[in-house]
Design a protein around this motif. Structure first.
Motif, short mmCIF file in Angstrom:
data_model
loop_
_atom_site.label_atom_id
_atom_site.label_comp_id
_atom_site.label_asym_id
_atom_site.label_seq_id
_atom_site.Cartn_x
_atom_site.Cartn_y
_atom_site.Cartn_z
N TYR A 125 14.47 -11.35 -3.06
CA TYR A 125 13.75 -11.08 -1.82
C TYR A 125 12.67 -12.14 -1.61
CZ TYR A 125 9.69 -9.30 -4.37
OH TYR A 125 8.60 -9.20 -5.17
N LYS A 126 12.15 -12.16 -0.33
CA LYS A 126 11.06 -13.08 0.00
C LYS A 126 10.10 -12.34 0.92
CE LYS A 126 10.03 -17.68 1.80
NZ LYS A 126 10.60 -18.93 2.41
N LEU A 127 8.83 -12.34 0.55
CA LEU A 127 7.81 -11.64 1.33
C LEU A 127 6.81 -12.67 1.86
CD1 LEU A 127 6.46 -9.03 2.32
CD2 LEU A 127 5.29 -8.88 0.10
N GLU A 128 6.75 -12.79 3.20
CA GLU A 128 5.83 -13.73 3.84
C GLU A 128 4.82 -12.94 4.68
OE1 GLU A 128 8.10 -16.46 6.14
OE2 GLU A 128 8.94 -17.51 4.39
N VAL A 129 3.52 -13.03 4.33
CA VAL A 129 2.46 -12.31 5.05
C VAL A 129 1.51 -13.34 5.65
CG1 VAL A 129 0.62 -10.62 4.90
CG2 VAL A 129 2.66 -10.38 3.46
N GLU A 130 1.41 -13.33 6.96
CA GLU A 130 0.55 -14.29 7.65
C GLU A 130 -0.92 -13.96 7.37
OE1 GLU A 130 0.61 -16.23 12.08
OE2 GLU A 130 0.43 -14.05 11.97
N ASP A 131 -1.73 -15.02 7.32
CA ASP A 131 -3.16 -14.82 7.10
C ASP A 131 -3.76 -13.96 8.21
OD1 ASP A 131 -2.98 -16.40 4.88
OD2 ASP A 131 -3.65 -18.25 5.90
N GLY A 132 -4.58 -13.05 7.83
CA GLY A 132 -5.22 -12.18 8.81
C GLY A 132 -4.57 -10.82 8.93
N VAL A 133 -3.29 -10.71 8.55
CA VAL A 133 -2.58 -9.43 8.67
C VAL A 133 -3.17 -8.41 7.71
CG1 VAL A 133 -0.35 -8.30 8.33
CG2 VAL A 133 -0.47 -10.50 9.52
N GLU A 134 -3.61 -8.85 6.54
CA GLU A 134 -4.10 -7.93 5.53
C GLU A 134 -5.41 -7.26 5.93
OE1 GLU A 134 -4.39 -10.30 2.05
OE2 GLU A 134 -2.22 -10.33 1.67
N ASP A 135 -5.99 -7.65 7.06
CA ASP A 135 -7.25 -7.03 7.51
C ASP A 135 -7.03 -5.74 8.28
OD1 ASP A 135 -8.59 -9.18 6.41
OD2 ASP A 135 -8.62 -10.32 8.30
N TYR A 136 -5.79 -5.40 8.55
CA TYR A 136 -5.49 -4.27 9.43
C TYR A 136 -5.06 -3.04 8.63
CZ TYR A 136 -5.71 -7.70 13.16
OH TYR A 136 -6.12 -8.67 14.03
N TYR A 137 -5.04 -1.89 9.32
CA TYR A 137 -4.63 -0.61 8.75
C TYR A 137 -3.34 -0.16 9.42
CZ TYR A 137 -9.00 0.28 6.20
OH TYR A 137 -10.04 0.23 5.33
N ILE A 138 -2.49 0.55 8.68
CA ILE A 138 -1.29 1.15 9.26
C ILE A 138 -1.09 2.53 8.64
CG2 ILE A 138 -0.18 -1.10 9.63
CD1 ILE A 138 1.61 -0.47 7.24
N PHE A 139 -0.23 3.33 9.28
CA PHE A 139 0.12 4.61 8.69
C PHE A 139 0.97 4.37 7.45
CE2 PHE A 139 -1.14 6.49 12.71
CZ PHE A 139 -1.69 7.69 12.29
N PRO A 140 0.84 5.20 6.43
CA PRO A 140 1.60 5.00 5.18
C PRO A 140 3.09 5.24 5.39
CG PRO A 140 0.44 7.09 5.10
CD PRO A 140 -0.05 6.38 6.33
N LEU A 141 3.88 4.62 4.48
CA LEU A 141 5.33 4.80 4.43
C LEU A 141 6.00 4.44 5.76
CD1 LEU A 141 5.56 8.13 2.40
CD2 LEU A 141 5.88 5.79 1.58
N LEU A 142 5.63 3.28 6.34
CA LEU A 142 6.29 2.78 7.54
C LEU A 142 7.23 1.61 7.23
CD1 LEU A 142 3.46 2.80 10.25
CD2 LEU A 142 5.31 4.44 9.94
N ILE A 143 6.84 0.74 6.30
CA ILE A 143 7.63 -0.46 6.00
C ILE A 143 8.63 -0.20 4.88
CG2 ILE A 143 7.51 -2.90 5.37
CD1 ILE A 143 4.66 -2.97 6.45
N GLN A 144 8.20 0.51 3.84
CA GLN A 144 9.08 0.75 2.68
C GLN A 144 10.39 1.43 3.06
OE1 GLN A 144 9.65 3.91 1.07
NE2 GLN A 144 10.95 2.99 -0.53
N PRO A 145 10.38 2.46 3.97
CA PRO A 145 11.66 3.07 4.35
C PRO A 145 12.61 2.07 5.02
CG PRO A 145 9.86 4.51 4.94
CD PRO A 145 9.25 3.24 4.52
N ILE A 146 12.08 1.10 5.76
CA ILE A 146 12.95 0.14 6.41
C ILE A 146 13.59 -0.78 5.38
CG2 ILE A 146 13.01 -1.76 8.09
CD1 ILE A 146 10.71 -0.43 9.54
N VAL A 147 12.78 -1.23 4.39
CA VAL A 147 13.33 -2.06 3.31
C VAL A 147 14.37 -1.29 2.52
CG1 VAL A 147 12.74 -3.37 1.24
CG2 VAL A 147 11.19 -3.39 3.22
N GLU A 148 14.07 -0.04 2.24
CA GLU A 148 15.01 0.81 1.50
C GLU A 148 16.32 0.96 2.26
OE1 GLU A 148 15.25 5.34 -0.40
OE2 GLU A 148 13.44 4.65 0.64
N ASN A 149 16.21 1.14 3.58
CA ASN A 149 17.41 1.27 4.41
C ASN A 149 18.26 0.00 4.36
OD1 ASN A 149 18.65 2.99 6.78
ND2 ASN A 149 18.64 0.87 7.49
#
Length: 600
Positions: free
Chosen positions: A469-493
Motif C-alpha cells: 500500500y501507499k499512503l499520501e497525506v497532504e500537508d495541512g490535512v492533519e489539522d482537521y477533525y473527522i468522525f471516527p471509522l469513516l476511512i478504515q471501512p472504505i480501505v477494508e472494502n
C-alpha cells in the motif's frame, strides 16, 4: 410578448378579491360605460346629422328660388340694356321741358316691368345727361357719381354688379343689380339700378324651420327674418370660410354654438359677385332632447352599475372572508394543529372544501394518535432491547481484560522469540483499543490515519509480499477533525472485495488532499473491479436511506449516510470501477478544525 408576460406576472400577485373586482370592472362595468357612451353619442350624432341633412335640403330649395328671382332681374337688365328706345330717349336733344315729359311718356317700359314682375321693387336709371328727373330717370349729379356703387358699375363697363344700396327716393336699403349703359357711339348714358323686392326675399325664407340668411359676397346680410340683421356684416363668415359650393361652418352665433349650412352660388352672368344662402342650426336646441335622453340613459347605467358593484362587493367580501378562513385553517393544519372548527357559513363549493378539510384533519389526527402511540411503544421497546444488548456485551467483554490478555500474548511471543506474532498482537491491541474507545464526536484525523495504518500493517503481515500500500497525506490535512471509522471501512472494502478475489499482487493507494471546501480521500486499488451493472446498483444502494445491511461490518452505505446526515447531501462517497482493472472510491469530508468542533 414581454408586455403580456409582465401583465400576467402582476396578475398572479393580486389577491383573489382584487382579481374578481378587476375582471368585473374590465369585462363588465367599463365596457357597459363605453358602449352606453358610444350609443348615446352616436344617437346625438344621428340627430345632428339628420338636422344637417334637413337643413341641406331646405337650403337647396332656397337657392333654387333665389336663382329664379335673380335670373328674372338679370333678364330685365338685359332687356333694358339692349332697348334702343331708351337709348334714343337719352341721346336726343330737347328744347323744352314739355318735350322731355312727352319723351318720358313715350317710354313706359319701366312701369310695365314693375307691373308684371313681382321680383322688382323699383327701377331707377341714373342719367349722365342733365335732364329733368322723374321717379325712374334721375340725373346723376356729382354726389351720385361719388357713390361706390356708381363708380363700381362704371368701372365694370357694362358687366353686372350686385350691390346693397339706398333707394334714391325713399332711402331704404335694398339689394340691387347695377349696370352701366352705353349709347350708339359707346358713350356712357348712365347706370341702371334694379332693386329686388324685399317681399320676394321674404317669401323665399318664409316657413323655414331654422333661421335663414341671404348674404352678398360673404359680407352683407341682404335678408333675414329678423330685420335687425339686414344690412349688417355677416360675422359668422371668416377668412377661412372663403370657399365656393356647399359647406358647413361650426361656430358660435348669438352666444350659442351653431352649425351653419351654407350654399355659395353665382347668379347667371354675375362674374364678380356671389350669394350665400345660410341655414343656422342651433346645436344646443337641436340636441336638447337627445341630451335629456343621454342624461337619463347615463343615470340608468350608473344606477345599474352601482347596484351591480354593490352586489359584487358583497359577494367578494363574503368570498374573501371564507377563503381567508379556509386558508387560515389549512395553515393551521400545515403547522400540525388538526383541531379545527368544523363549521363555516354557506353551502357552496368553498363550504364543501372546508368541511372536507375538517373531516380530513380529524382523520389525520386519529391516524397520528394511533401511529404516535405505536411508535412510542416501538421506540421504547427498541431502546430497551439495545440497552439489554449493550449490557450483555459489556458483561461479556471487559475492555481492560481484553487489553491485558492481548498484552500477555504479545509478551509470550517476545519471550518465544516470535517478533512477527508480537507485532500483529500489538497492532491488533491498538486497533481494538481505538475501536472500543470511539465516540460519536469528531476526532483528530491523525487518529483515523493511525487506525488505518495499523489495519494496513496487519494486512501486510496477513498477505505477505502479495499486498502493498501507499499512503499520501497532504500537508495541512492533519489539522482537521473527522468522525471516527469513516476511512478504515472504505480501505477494508477495497481489500475484501477488490484484492482478496484476485490471484495477482494487490496494491492500495490512499491519497488525502485538501480542496477549497472539503477534504478529499481517494482509495484506489488494482483489484478485480466490477461490471457496470453492479456499479450502478451499488451507487443506487448508497443513496437509499431505507437500505439495511444485516452484515457485521460497517459498510459503505453506513459511511455514506453518516456523512450526508451530519453534513448534507454534497458530501459522501463517489465510486468508479472498471472490471478487471480495479476500483476507485472518493470520500468528500467537510473541513472541521478543533475550535469549530468544540463550538459545535
Amino acid at each position: 410578448m414581454f408586455l403580456k408576460k409582465k401583465i400576467m406576472s402582476l396578475f398572479d400577485y393580486l389577491k383573489v378579491k382584487h382579481k374578481l373586482l378587476g375582471i368585473y370592472l374590465i369585462v363588465t362595468a367599463i365596457p357597459i360605460l363605453l358602449v352606453g357612451a358610444y350609443l348615446n353619442y352616436s344617437t346625438r350624432d344621428i340627430v345632428l346629422n339628420h338636422s344637417l341633412s334637413e337643413a341641406e335640403s331646405n337650403v337647396d330649395k332656397l337657392e333654387l328660388r333665389l336663382q329664379t328671382i335673380f335670373n328674372r332681374v338679370i333678364s330685365i337688365a338685359d332687356m333694358v340694356y339692349i332697348n334702343q328706345n331708351m337709348k334714343e330717349l337719352l341721346e336726343n336733344d330737347y328744347e323744352s321741358t314739355l318735350e322731355i315729359y312727352n319723351a318720358y311718356n313715350r317710354y313706359p317700359v319701366f312701369d310695365d316691368f314693375l307691373k308684371y314682375y313681382d321680383e322688382i321693387e323699383t327701377i331707377q336709371f341714373f342719367m349722365n345727361k342733365d335732364m329733368i328727373t322723374d321717379s325712374h330717370f334721375i340725373y346723376a349729379d356729382s354726389i351720385v357719381k361719388q357713390e361706390n356703387w356708381y363708380q363700381e358699375a362704371v368701372s365694370k363697363s357694362g358687366r353686372l354688379s350686385w350691390v346693397y344700396m339706398d333707394d334714391y327716393w325713399t332711402g331704404q336699403e335694398l339689394l340691387a343689380l347695377t349696370r352701366a349703359v352705353y349709347g350708339q357711339s359707346n358713350d356712357l348714358l348712365g347706370v341702371l339700378a334694379i332693386y329686388v323686392s324685399p317681399d320676394m326675399l321674404k317669401s323665399v325664407v318664409e316657413g323655414e324651420p331654422y333661421q335663414a340668411f341671404i348674404t352678398l359676397d360673404q359680407e352683407t346680410i341682404v335678408y333675414n327674418t329678423e330685420r335687425e340683421y339686414i344690412g349688417e356684416k355677416a360675422t359668422f363668415f371668416t377668412q377661412d370660410d372663403e370657399q365656393m359650393g356647399n359647406y358647413v361652418i361650426d361656430t358660435d352665433f348669438q352666444e350659442e354654438h351653431v352649425k351653419i349650412n351654407v350654399h355659395d352660388f353665382q347668379p347667371d352672368k354675375s362674374l364678380d359677385n356671389s350669394f350665400q344662402v345660410s341655414s343656422v342650426i342651433p346645436v344646443d336646441e337641436v340636441m336638447k332632447e337627445p341630451n335629456a335622453i343621454y342624461v337619463r340613459g347615463f343615470l340608468v347605467i350608473i344606477g345599474a352599475l352601482t347596484v351591480s358593484i354593490f352586489l359584487i362587493g358583497i359577494f367578494i367580501r363574503s368570498f374573501h372572508k371564507r377563503i381567508q378562513q379556509l386558508r387560515q385553517t389549512m395553515f393551521q393544519v400545515a403547522k400540525g394543529n388538526f383541531q379545527v372548527n368544523k363549521h363555516i357559513k354557506g353551502r357552496d363549493e368553498i363550504s364543501e372544501v372546508y368541511r372536507d378539510l375538517a373531516t380530513t384533519s380529524e382523520s389525520v389526527q386519529k391516524i397520528i394518535d394511533e401511529v404516535y402511540i405505536h411508535k412510542i411503544k416501538e421506540e421504547t421497546w427498541k431502546r430497551k432491547q439495545k440497552e439489554m444488548d449493550f449490557k450483555m456485551l459489556a458483561s461479556q467483554i471487559n475492555p481492560h481484560f481484553l487489553y491485558n490478555t492481548l498484552e500477555m500474548i504479545r509478551m509470550k511471543a517476545i519471550l518465544n522469540q516470535d517478533p512477527e506474532v508480537a507485532k500483529i498482537v500489538k497492532m491488533l491491541s491498538k486497533m481494538m483499543r481505538s475501536s472500543l474507545e470511539r465516540t460519536d464526536r469528531p476526532v483528530p484525523i491523525t487518529e483515523e490515519i493511525a487506525l488505518m495504518h495499523h489495519y494496513l500493517e496487519i494486512q501486510i503481515l496477513r498477505f505477505g509480499e502479495k499486498f502493498s500500500y501507499k499512503l499520501e497525506v497532504e500537508d495541512g490535512v492533519e489539522d482537521y477533525y473527522i468522525f471516527p471509522l469513516l476511512i478504515q471501512p472504505i480501505v477494508e472494502n477495497a481489500i475484501i472485495h477488490g484484492l482478496e478475489p484476485k490471484e495477482e499482487d494487490g496494491f492500495v493507494k490512499i491519497t488525502m488532499e485538501e480542496e477549497d471546501q472539503y477534504i478529499q480521500v481517494e482509495v484506489k486499488d488494482n483489484g478485480a473491479g466490477m461490471p457496470k451493472a453492479n456499479l450502478i446498483e451499488i451507487r443506487e444502494r448508497l443513496n437509499d436511506e431505507d437500505y439495511y445491511s444485516d452484515g457485521n461490518r460497517i459498510g459503505l452505505h453506513n459511511v455514506h449516510q453518516r456523512l450526508r446526515l451530519y453534513y448534507g447531501d454534497k458530501y459522501g462517497i463517489e465510486m468508479d470501477s472498471i472490471e478487471g482493472l480495479g476500483t476507485t472510491m472518493t470520500l468528500k469530508i467537510p473541513k472541521i478544525k478543533n475550535d469549530q468542533h468544540e463550538r459545535g
